[in-house]
Design an enzyme around this catalytic site. Structure first.
Site, PDB file in Angstrom:
ATOM      1  N   SER A   1       0.802  -1.224   0.000  1.00  0.00           N
ATOM      2  CA  SER A   1       0.000   0.000   0.000  1.00  0.00           C
ATOM      3  C   SER A   1       0.836   1.275   0.000  1.00  0.00           C
ATOM      4  CB  SER A   1      -0.944   0.015   1.212  1.00  0.00           C
ATOM      5  OG  SER A   1      -0.207  -0.028   2.422  1.00  0.00           O
TER       6      SER A   1
ATOM      7  N   TYR B   1      13.898  -3.105  16.463  1.00  0.00           N
ATOM      8  CA  TYR B   1      13.872  -3.163  15.000  1.00  0.00           C
ATOM      9  C   TYR B   1      15.073  -3.946  14.476  1.00  0.00           C
ATOM     10  CZ  TYR B   1      14.314  -1.705  10.136  1.00  0.00           C
ATOM     11  OH  TYR B   1      14.455  -1.709   8.777  1.00  0.00           O
TER      12      TYR B   1
ATOM     13  N   LYS C   1      15.325  -7.586  12.367  1.00  0.00           N
ATOM     14  CA  LYS C   1      15.968  -7.736  11.062  1.00  0.00           C
ATOM     15  C   LYS C   1      17.166  -8.693  11.129  1.00  0.00           C
ATOM     16  CE  LYS C   1      13.230  -5.165   8.617  1.00  0.00           C
ATOM     17  NZ  LYS C   1      12.324  -5.790   7.626  1.00  0.00           N
TER      18      LYS C   1
ATOM     19  N   SER D   1      14.791  -7.299   4.111  1.00  0.00           N
ATOM     20  CA  SER D   1      15.474  -7.058   5.374  1.00  0.00           C
ATOM     21  C   SER D   1      15.883  -5.596   5.402  1.00  0.00           C
ATOM     22  CB  SER D   1      16.676  -7.993   5.510  1.00  0.00           C
ATOM     23  OG  SER D   1      17.367  -7.778   6.715  1.00  0.00           O
TER      24      SER D   1
END
Length: 272
Positions: free
Chosen positions: A11, A145, A149, A131
């Site tokens: 989106s 975060y 990852k 990633s």
């Protein structure tokens, strides 16, 4: 060869740019996201929009079964859906930290698990996981975060080995600084959690630096990532990793070859 491709998180940002790139090349592309109304431009370009919440197992099954019913196969899965939680370890609630992993790892894993049986049956397919250079390095206030990852990197490497004899490729994309909504999404909650606390000044400096770095003209375009994904889709034998965009290669090089202390100094020099 034209392929049937599912792109999650389509989106906005990298997902939308990737979907548009692949549509323009003639592939059958399903853009999937919670905000279906934000994908009308994909439909106007010839793509298909489908509602997907990666935290809803039944929704995931419905999306995959719909594509299989309509197309008979899924050739490529681009796992792009994800976001960033930033804030000091002390400040970020464990609830928010768990949700970071639920979206960035477990939601991604859930849709991959749903697609894999179909790829195994057709003895071909490509899983492309988005990633970050943050999966190979780190910054202050980004613990959850970066952890998600880093986890995605290891998870993808293991998956690649498991699928090596199944005709299915696993590709990791490691973008650097890309002009997307990243700065806006991460800064607001980070500043709120740091307000009045011991990390507030660091958060202010990091927020300002991030805003500047992610401005169009300073950051790389989303198209850079979209073209790298397109290259992986077309390749008979894609690379295991594509590291692209501003600072991705130099930052990971410094982290890998100059060691922790040098990297620490380089990063912290930007938040003083």
């Amino acid at each position: 060869m034209k392929k049937v491709i599912l792109v999650t998180g389509a989106s906005s940002g990298l997902g939308k740019a990737t979907a548009q790139q692949l549509i323009s090349e003639g592939h059958t592309v399903y853009g999937a996201a919670r905000r279906v109304e934000k994908m009308k431009d994909l439909e106007a370009s010839g793509g298909k929009a489908i509602k997907l919440d990666v935290l809803d197992p039944e929704n995931i099954k419905q999306v995959v079964s719909t594509i299989i019913a309509e197309q008979g196969k899924i050739d490529v899965l681009v796992n792009n859906a994800g976001y960033a939680v930033y804030g000091a370890v002390e400040d970020v609630s464990l609830e928010d930290a768990r949700r970071q992993f639920e979206v960035n790892i477990f939601g991604l894993a859930a849709i991959t698990k749903e697609v894999l049986p179909h790829m195994r049956e057709q003895k071909s397919g490509t899983i492309i996981n988005i990633s970050s250079m943050g999966g190979k390095m780190y910054t202050p206030l980004g613990s959850w975060y970066h952890a998600s990852k880093h986890a995605l990197e290891g998870w993808s490497d293991c998956l690649r080995l498991e699928l090596m004899d199944k005709g299915i490729d696993v590709v990791i994309i490691e973008p650097g600084i890309i002009a997307t909504e990243f700065a806006d999404v991460m800064s607001g909650p980070m500043m709120e959690s740091a307000k009045g606390g011991p990390y507030e000044e660091m958060a202010k400096i990091l927020s300002k630096a991030t805003e500047e770095n992610y401005q169009p003209g300073n950051a790389s375009s989303s198209d850079v990532v979209a073209k790298a994904i397109s290259k992986a889709v077309k390749a008979k034998k894609p690379k295991t990793r594509y590291r692209i965009g501003k600072l991705a290669k130099p930052m990971v090089w410094i982290r890998t070859y100059l060691g922790d202390r040098v990297f620490d100094k380089a990063v912290m020099s930007q938040v003083k």
